[in-house]
Design an enzyme around this catalytic site. Sequence first.
Site: not given
Ligand code: PGA
Length: 256
Positions: A9-11, A96, A98, A168, A174, A214, A236
């Site tokens: 997931n590149w966001k 997600h 976010e 998650e 993150g 993470s 990330g």
């Molecule tokens: P992260 O993000 O690996 O940077 O913690 C995971 C995600 O939000 O899908």
Amino acid sequence: MRKQVIAGNWKMNGTIASGSILIEAFTSFLGDKDLDCEIVVCPPFTALERAVCLTKNTQVSVGAQNMDYHDAGAFTGEVSPLMLMEVGVSYVIIGHSERREYYGETDAMVNEKIKSAFFHNLQPIVCVGESLEQREANETISFIHGQLKRALQDIPADQVEKLIIAYEPIWAIGTGKTATADQAEKVCKSIREYIAELYTPNVADLVRIQYGGSVKANNAREILSEPNIDGALVGGASLIVDEFTKIIMAAQELSN
Ligand code: PGA
């Protein structure tokens, strides 16, 4: 046996150019290795078309990070499943944390999006997960079961068995704070048991459950070895060639 699925997931990161370099690095690393796991990259919308082109005839598939559930209409700023299909996308991340936290996405919207994704033959990756407060108040399992119950309302068993659910924990996204393999397995197992309760043990046995939060090259193997964890949703570390390829190889070695 369930196939492991590793999704990046590149966001909201990178450019079309930098994304292309990443994809070229992944595809050339994978070359004609005979992979037993599924690999997905989810770039920002603007880079999807190029990503689809660059991954043609490779073992990497392309997903979107979100979509609207309507096919078309007056929904300024949104992208529809038909538009994703037109570009050649085959996966979509839904719900997600976010999206839920910053854009007010609700379980009811997640439910509509799952229905729409299946209708259009897009593979949904549906995210669930608790906050730190909920974990500390011992509400993790009941909260996640509630999220699932609402997200899966009126979705038939023959679709649910094809779902990818990403567990998650919000406190691990993150932050560099990964859930321990034990903590992650406990929740993923409870998700599977809950699917068995809502549907049947057979549906629960087929549904794939990823862990996300993470995930890095140095913890992937331990997490992916857990019996109820069928892959990872990686933020990330999916932007770093050496990290993401090591995570893929950990999944591949465990799939052999
Ligand atoms: P992260 O993000 O690996 O940077 O913690 C995971 C995600 O939000 O899908």
